[in-house]
Write a protein that holds these residues in place. Structure first.
Motif, short mmCIF file in Angstrom:
data_model
loop_
_atom_site.label_atom_id
_atom_site.label_comp_id
_atom_site.label_asym_id
_atom_site.label_seq_id
_atom_site.Cartn_x
_atom_site.Cartn_y
_atom_site.Cartn_z
N TRP A 122 0.82 -1.21 0.00
CA TRP A 122 0.00 0.00 0.00
C TRP A 122 0.86 1.27 0.00
N ASN A 204 -11.48 -13.53 -0.39
CA ASN A 204 -11.20 -12.27 -1.04
C ASN A 204 -9.77 -11.78 -0.85
N GLU A 219 -7.84 -8.00 1.32
CA GLU A 219 -8.33 -7.11 0.27
C GLU A 219 -8.35 -5.68 0.83
N HIS A 220 -8.49 -4.69 -0.08
CA HIS A 220 -8.47 -3.29 0.35
C HIS A 220 -9.47 -3.03 1.49
N ALA A 221 -10.70 -3.50 1.29
CA ALA A 221 -11.77 -3.19 2.25
C ALA A 221 -11.44 -3.76 3.62
N MET A 253 -8.51 2.45 -3.09
CA MET A 253 -9.82 1.81 -3.15
C MET A 253 -10.69 2.31 -4.29
N ASP A 257 -14.79 -1.66 -3.65
CA ASP A 257 -14.19 -1.85 -2.32
C ASP A 257 -15.05 -1.19 -1.25
N TRP A 258 -15.63 -0.04 -1.58
CA TRP A 258 -16.47 0.64 -0.59
C TRP A 258 -17.73 -0.16 -0.29
N ARG A 260 -17.86 -3.31 -0.31
CA ARG A 260 -17.38 -4.41 0.55
C ARG A 260 -17.15 -3.91 1.98
#
Lengths: 392, 151
Positions: A122, A204, A219-221, A253, A257-258, A260
């Protein structure tokens, strides 16, 4: 005005004014970063003792200031902090790699949490996000086997007497190798998710190459939810790093992703910390949160346990000795209700003594009574020593 | 003499990064930490990207003229130190790696160093505990290095 090191904001997940200026200097663009840095310097001397949370911001501050203010005379000192962070991170990874190989060799999936994943993936920088230990997660079903394998390989639980209880009620356990390097073995990412997460989180997860190994990362979320919720509780070391971590994840994101995030927040019932965290980032750092996501989170209902726990988590001392007996008991009951998965007051009250026994290292009920009476007394005397600062 | 050999970074033992004109390396076998800048960074880049070190030296000598006297020996000593510290090792493969640094890139890298290339110096920091416990704000000089302890 002159800020004092380790003032009343010490330990709180939301920064005090000095910490906020330092974070802005480390995170903002151009003039805004420069002004924040100048304001921080007017109020604070870098040579004065820094709280641990601010100290951990220095590598990031170095990277940002070397870009926006390359003539800053203190840059070499800040670069020294960056070098040290880079070096330590390399060592932490190196010391933990044999453990990862061992687990993978036994067919156990591993997921890297926090710095080990955030730094390379990241932040895209191995030194900017200091790590104290390697955070590794396995599936709950693999936790006992993973722990046995690591113990056989010479990793020692930091609290050997609490293993059984930790596996039942906890989410992670700290281990050390013979030289004292630390590895946190998680089987749940968040204690709020003890009854909710499992295969879905792993389905995920994304792959990450680490030398000859392929491991998983959230995952990002999930990473956003993890850094926010994990960071938003009182900690002896001010956990303000949740702010740069969250902003870094949010930059990566997308719309999916949001969605999620909303799903995870609903499943874990963590809307209170998430709303507060997102609101803070929006107010102080201009972070963008899709309006419909904010609305969806705001419209989620909250239960007694979530409200009680959230309130207690932000109290200094919530993770340490009680200032008073009943607030502490109230806090622990909130923690237990979040973890028990039971509905209704009576079933929860019935299971609470066993949970208290876990928190008090398996003492009998008589010992328990004496233990809490003693703690209530010590709490009244403002005794703040406690060896278990960071495990709800 | 090492300049004519083909070398490569000793992965995975040697982990490196270049930050704002300074290359930092840790040898994970012994925990030693290393640093160098300027000409050293150029030498390291050529090795790390499979370029021609001899060409780098030729370019530097050509553009440095009298300023580059002794540079060959200095580069050779520097590379010998990298080998001795096991940060680089001889590359036994018969041909350069795929995507190796092209000669034109090596020449451009040399040109960026200008006409007075400084002899590269490998700084070594061998006390891991000191490195981990160092207070970077109070225990460093104005350049950010605990100079007294550097070898």
């Amino acid at each position: 005005m002159h800020f004092q090191a380790k003032d009343q904001g010490y330990g709180h997940p939301f920064p005090d004014p000095a910490q906020l200026l330092l974070l802005k200097a480390a995170l903002c663009e151009g003039e805004e970063a420069i002004l924040a840095w100048q304001a921080w310097q007017q109020a604070f001397d870098l040579k004065d003792p820094l709280d641990a949370g601010s100290y951990r911001t220095l590598p990031l501050l170095y990277r940002n200031l070397s870009r926006v203010l390359p003539q800053e005379p203190l840059l070499p000192k800040l670069k020294a902090a960056y070098r040290q962070s880079w070096y330590r991170n390399q060592q932490v990874l190196h010391r933990g790699l044999p453990a990862l190989r061992l687990l993978r060799g036994a067919g156990i999936e591993v997921m890297l949490l926090k710095g080990a994943a955030l730094g390379p993936l990241w932040y895209g920088d191995a030194g900017v996000r200091p790590m104290a230990d390697l955070d590794v997660m396995v599936c709950p079903a693999d936790a006992c086997r993973a722990l046995d394998l690591l113990k056989e390989a010479g990793w020692t639980p930091e609290e050997p007497g609490a293993v059984e209880y930790n596996l039942r009620y906890g989410r992670a356990m700290g281990l050390r190798d013979a030289e004292g390097w630390e590895l946190d073995l998680h089987w749940h990412a968040l204690f709020e998710g003890l009854r909710h997460e499992g295969v879905d989180l792993w389905r995920n997860a994304a792959p990450m190459e680490l030398q000859d190994l392929t491991v998983k990362v959230p995952e990002h979320a999930m990473m956003l939810v993890h850094v926010m919720v994990h960071g938003l509780r009182w900690n002896p070391e001010p956990p303000i790093r949740w702010i740069p971590d969250s902003l870094q994840v949010m930059r990566a994101m997308g719309a999916g992703d949001w969605e999620r995030v909303t799903e995870l927040v609903r499943a874990y019932r963590i809307q209170l910390p998430m709303l507060q965290a997102l609101g803070y980032l929006k107010q102080h750092f201009g972070a963008e949160v899709p309006e419909h996501i904010h609305l969806a989170l705001s419209n989620m209902s909250t239960g007694y346990a979530e409200r009680a726990l959230w309130k207690a988590q932000l109290r200094p001392g919530a993770e340490r000795l009680p200032e008073a007996f009943f607030p502490r008991l109230h806090y622990l009951f909130g923690v237990y209700m979040r973890q028990s998965g039971r509905s209704g007051l009576l079933p929860n009250l019935a299971g609470f003594p066993a949970f208290l026994a876990y928190r008090t290292r398996g003492k009998s009920r008589l010992q328990l009574l004496a233990y809490y009476a003693g703690r209530a007394w010590r709490g009244r005397r403002k005794d703040t020593a406690h060896p278990h600062p960071n495990t709800p | 003499m090492f300049i004519q050999e083909r070398l490569r970074v000793n992965h995975p033992h040697a982990v490196h990064d270049t930050i704002d004109g300074e290359t930092i390396i840790v040898n994970l076998k012994n925990g030693h930490y290393y640093s160098f800048d300027k000409t050293g960074v150029a030498v390291w880049e050529v090795i790390a990207r499979g370029g021609d070190l001899g060409l780098l030296l030729s370019c530097l000598q050509e553009q440095g003229g009298d300023n580059a006297v002794g540079l060959g020996d200095a580069l050779s000593d520097f590379v010998a130190a990298l080998l001795r510290e096991e940060l680089v090792i001889a590359d036994a493969s018969p041909s350069p790696p795929e995507g190796a640094m092209a000669d034109a890139e090596v020449s451009a890298l040399a040109a960026r160093l200008g006409g007075t290339p400084e002899p590269p110096v490998l700084h070594r920091y061998a006390d891991m505990q000191d490195m981990l416990l160092l207070d970077p704000i109070h225990d460093t000089d104005e350049r950010g290095w605990p100079r007294a302890r550097i070898e």
